[in-house]
Motif scaffolding. Structure first.
Motif, PDB file in Angstrom:
ATOM      1  N   ARG A 135      63.206 -26.134  65.460  1.00 35.34           N
ATOM      2  CA  ARG A 135      62.441 -24.900  65.240  1.00 35.34           C
ATOM      3  C   ARG A 135      61.696 -24.634  66.533  1.00 35.34           C
ATOM      4  N   GLU A 136      62.143 -23.631  67.274  1.00 39.96           N
ATOM      5  CA  GLU A 136      61.580 -23.403  68.602  1.00 39.96           C
ATOM      6  C   GLU A 136      61.633 -21.930  68.954  1.00 39.96           C
ATOM      7  N   GLY A 137      60.483 -21.344  69.269  1.00 44.52           N
ATOM      8  CA  GLY A 137      60.427 -19.965  69.710  1.00 44.52           C
ATOM      9  C   GLY A 137      60.595 -18.969  68.583  1.00 44.52           C
ATOM     10  N   ARG A 138      60.699 -17.704  68.980  1.00 42.82           N
ATOM     11  CA  ARG A 138      60.823 -16.620  68.009  1.00 42.82           C
ATOM     12  C   ARG A 138      62.182 -15.943  68.036  1.00 42.82           C
ATOM     13  N   ALA A 139      63.014 -16.310  68.971  1.00 43.71           N
ATOM     14  CA  ALA A 139      64.309 -15.646  69.089  1.00 43.71           C
ATOM     15  C   ALA A 139      65.185 -15.940  67.880  1.00 43.71           C
ATOM     16  N   SER A 140      66.002 -14.974  67.526  1.00 44.37           N
ATOM     17  CA  SER A 140      67.002 -15.181  66.484  1.00 44.37           C
ATOM     18  C   SER A 140      68.251 -15.765  67.122  1.00 44.37           C
ATOM     19  N   LEU A 141      68.645 -16.945  66.669  1.00 47.92           N
ATOM     20  CA  LEU A 141      69.861 -17.582  67.158  1.00 47.92           C
ATOM     21  C   LEU A 141      71.053 -16.943  66.458  1.00 47.92           C
ATOM     22  N   THR A 142      72.040 -16.530  67.235  1.00 49.82           N
ATOM     23  CA  THR A 142      73.149 -15.766  66.678  1.00 49.82           C
ATOM     24  C   THR A 142      74.450 -16.553  66.590  1.00 49.82           C
ATOM     25  N   ASP A 143      74.591 -17.615  67.390  1.00 52.79           N
ATOM     26  CA  ASP A 143      75.841 -18.376  67.388  1.00 52.79           C
ATOM     27  C   ASP A 143      75.588 -19.704  68.085  1.00 52.79           C
ATOM     28  N   ILE A 144      76.500 -20.670  67.868  1.00 52.98           N
ATOM     29  CA  ILE A 144      76.338 -21.999  68.444  1.00 52.98           C
ATOM     30  C   ILE A 144      77.691 -22.608  68.763  1.00 52.98           C
ATOM     31  N   VAL A 145      77.751 -23.279  69.915  1.00 53.33           N
ATOM     32  CA  VAL A 145      78.882 -24.117  70.295  1.00 53.33           C
ATOM     33  C   VAL A 145      78.307 -25.479  70.656  1.00 53.33           C
ATOM     34  N   VAL A 146      78.897 -26.537  70.141  1.00 49.98           N
ATOM     35  CA  VAL A 146      78.453 -27.891  70.464  1.00 49.98           C
ATOM     36  C   VAL A 146      79.421 -28.479  71.479  1.00 49.98           C
ATOM     37  N   ASP A 147      78.878 -28.890  72.634  1.00 53.57           N
ATOM     38  CA  ASP A 147      79.688 -29.414  73.718  1.00 53.57           C
ATOM     39  C   ASP A 147      80.185 -30.815  73.395  1.00 53.57           C
ATOM     40  N   ALA A 148      81.123 -31.295  74.205  1.00 52.94           N
ATOM     41  CA  ALA A 148      81.690 -32.624  73.978  1.00 52.94           C
ATOM     42  C   ALA A 148      80.631 -33.719  74.095  1.00 52.94           C
ATOM     43  N   ASP A 149      79.609 -33.491  74.928  1.00 53.73           N
ATOM     44  CA  ASP A 149      78.544 -34.484  75.082  1.00 53.73           C
ATOM     45  C   ASP A 149      77.419 -34.298  74.070  1.00 53.73           C
ATOM     46  N   GLY A 150      77.607 -33.381  73.114  1.00 43.92           N
ATOM     47  CA  GLY A 150      76.621 -33.174  72.063  1.00 43.92           C
ATOM     48  C   GLY A 150      75.620 -32.076  72.337  1.00 43.92           C
ATOM     49  N   ARG A 151      75.621 -31.515  73.546  1.00 47.71           N
ATOM     50  CA  ARG A 151      74.665 -30.437  73.845  1.00 47.71           C
ATOM     51  C   ARG A 151      74.954 -29.208  73.001  1.00 47.71           C
ATOM     52  N   TRP A 152      73.869 -28.530  72.628  1.00 49.16           N
ATOM     53  CA  TRP A 152      73.982 -27.277  71.883  1.00 49.16           C
ATOM     54  C   TRP A 152      73.937 -26.102  72.851  1.00 49.16           C
ATOM     55  N   MET A 153      74.927 -25.234  72.782  1.00 49.17           N
ATOM     56  CA  MET A 153      74.944 -23.971  73.515  1.00 49.17           C
ATOM     57  C   MET A 153      74.669 -22.873  72.500  1.00 49.17           C
ATOM     58  N   LEU A 154      73.517 -22.228  72.606  1.00 48.74           N
ATOM     59  CA  LEU A 154      73.052 -21.288  71.592  1.00 48.74           C
ATOM     60  C   LEU A 154      72.912 -19.892  72.182  1.00 48.74           C
ATOM     61  N   SER A 155      73.563 -18.922  71.567  1.00 49.32           N
ATOM     62  CA  SER A 155      73.309 -17.530  71.930  1.00 49.32           C
ATOM     63  C   SER A 155      72.184 -17.002  71.048  1.00 49.32           C
ATOM     64  N   SER A 156      71.415 -16.063  71.581  1.00 50.93           N
ATOM     65  CA  SER A 156      70.294 -15.510  70.820  1.00 50.93           C
ATOM     66  C   SER A 156      69.975 -14.121  71.321  1.00 50.93           C
ATOM     67  N   ASP A 157      69.110 -13.423  70.565  1.00 49.97           N
ATOM     68  CA  ASP A 157      68.695 -12.098  71.019  1.00 49.97           C
ATOM     69  C   ASP A 157      67.706 -12.188  72.170  1.00 49.97           C
ATOM     70  N   GLY A 158      67.340 -13.403  72.560  1.00 56.82           N
ATOM     71  CA  GLY A 158      66.480 -13.608  73.724  1.00 56.82           C
ATOM     72  C   GLY A 158      67.169 -14.326  74.852  1.00 56.82           C
ATOM     73  N   GLY A 159      68.497 -14.472  74.786  1.00 53.58           N
ATOM     74  CA  GLY A 159      69.245 -15.086  75.868  1.00 53.58           C
ATOM     75  C   GLY A 159      69.918 -16.386  75.474  1.00 53.58           C
ATOM     76  N   LEU A 160      70.589 -16.993  76.448  1.00 49.54           N
ATOM     77  CA  LEU A 160      71.285 -18.257  76.231  1.00 49.54           C
ATOM     78  C   LEU A 160      70.284 -19.401  76.230  1.00 49.54           C
ATOM     79  N   GLN A 161      70.455 -20.331  75.297  1.00 51.24           N
ATOM     80  CA  GLN A 161      69.646 -21.536  75.237  1.00 51.24           C
ATOM     81  C   GLN A 161      70.571 -22.740  75.230  1.00 51.24           C
ATOM     82  N   ILE A 162      70.267 -23.720  76.069  1.00 56.20           N
ATOM     83  CA  ILE A 162      71.034 -24.959  76.135  1.00 56.20           C
ATOM     84  C   ILE A 162      70.100 -26.103  75.809  1.00 56.20           C
ATOM     85  N   ARG A 163      70.449 -26.879  74.798  1.00 54.29           N
ATOM     86  CA  ARG A 163      69.587 -27.960  74.339  1.00 54.29           C
ATOM     87  C   ARG A 163      70.370 -29.264  74.302  1.00 54.29           C
ATOM     88  N   PRO A 164      69.768 -30.368  74.722  1.00 56.15           N
ATOM     89  CA  PRO A 164      70.462 -31.659  74.701  1.00 56.15           C
ATOM     90  C   PRO A 164      70.664 -32.166  73.285  1.00 56.15           C
TER      91      PRO A 164
END
Length: 329
Positions: free
Chosen positions: A287-316
């Motif tokens: 639970r982080e920030g106010r942006a609405s997360l719109t989609d997610i791809v999980v990388d081979a190393d487990g990182r989350w690639m998140l699209s949102s109405d506030g931009g791209l977010q990459i989380r370990p």
């Protein structure tokens, strides 16, 4: 008197000329950077070209280095229309869908796109598309819009499905074997197919709000999710549905299914939900920030690639831990 004045003017002009052509320090221009961390992004996928994201003003961007740098994809037509979703049928071939009935097609993993449909007169937003086992593509969208392509997405014609009204259709999804299919949309609209999309049946209504997505969880199990924290699971390929336990009343817009069967759902308020019991119960793992997360791809190393109405977010991967407020409501 005139001679000294004339000589002075000549000296001034000469000095100005010398100065204008003399070498001098120029402040370098700042490096041009695509502001992916501030853009409205609606969709993210992975292809042979790398990560592909899209959203505002018809932007499609590609990263070959896991999000460290981005390049603009080449589009045959720039319509400045919002792109709602990108789908790939394999590592190379895919579609980008948008407002005004906009459809773009790629054969190189998203580096270049050719316009194959656009209708500014009667062009409702298209929301999702998939290629059926028959080879036909089916696209669905606002106001019950259905389009079909019989030539691998090169051209499109209006189509219809049984029992549909003008409710929005938001997603089309299939089982891993391509035999079972679901379409979900506004006002609890749901259709199912058990023959690879050759025929469709309306599902008995189980929710009166909007459903934004659906996912096959393996076997006979499905999940459908939508607005205000509503999610539902089915253990009989969509014939009947039971409400899932969701810990926050947020709208849910996208999902990822991990190889170990864990289901991740993303939505409003920067919230990521996780289920390890087939979608029956969900806990908040971010639970982080106010942006609405719109989609997610999980990388081979487990990182989350998140699209949102506030931009791209990459989380370990380490961020995938339950928060203190993950109890079911």
């Amino acid at each position: 008197m005139l001679a000294p004045v004339g000589m002075a003017m000549a000296l001034i002009v000469t000095a100005a000329s010398i100065y204008s052509f003399s070498p001098r320090h120029v402040t370098p221009l700042q490096e041009t950077r695509i502001p992916v961390d501030r853009m409205q992004l609606t969709t993210i996928e992975r292809s042979k070209a790398g990560l592909v994201i899209a959203g505002e003003l018809g932007s499609i961007l590609v990263s070959a280095d896991d999000g460290r740098s981005w390049q603009q994809a080449a589009l045959s037509h720039d319509r400045q229309a919002l792109i709602t979703r990108i789908v790939f049928d394999d590592e190379s071939r895919g579609l980008a869908l948008g407002h005004e009935g906009w459809i773009l097609r790629t054969e190189d993993g998203g580096l270049s796109w050719k316009e194959v449909n656009f209708d500014d007169a009667n062009g409702e937003p298209l929301m999702s598309a998939r290629q059926l086992p028959s080879g036909d593509w089916l696209a669905v969208g606002a106001f019950g819009r259905v389009l079909r392509s019989t030539d691998d997405g090169q051209s499109w014609q209006a189509d219809s499905l049984p029992g549909l009204t003008d409710w929005h259709l938001n997603d089309i999804a299939s089982s891993a074997d391509g035999q079972h299919w679901m379409i979900v949309g506004e006002a609890g609209t749901a259709l199912s197919s058990a023959d690879g999309g050759q025929s469709w049946q309306l599902v008995e209504p189980f929710y009166n709000g909007s459903l934004y997505g659906a996912a096959h969880l393996g076997g006979d199990r499905w999940v459908a999710y939508g607005m205000r924290g509503n999610a539902f699971v089915s253990a009989d390929h969509g014939a009947t549905w039971q409400e899932a336990r969701v810990p926050a009343p947020i709208s849910i817009y996208g999902h990822a299914l991990l190889p170990d069967g864990e289901l991740l759902l993303v939505g409003q308020g920067g919230i990521v939900l996780s289920s390890k019991d087939g979608g029956k119960t969900l806990s908040i793992v971010r639970r982080e920030g106010r942006a609405s997360l719109t989609d997610i791809v999980v990388d081979a190393d487990g990182r989350w690639m998140l699209s949102s109405d506030g931009g791209l977010q990459i989380r370990p991967a380490a961020s995938a831990k339950p928060t203190q407020n993950d109890g079911a409501a």
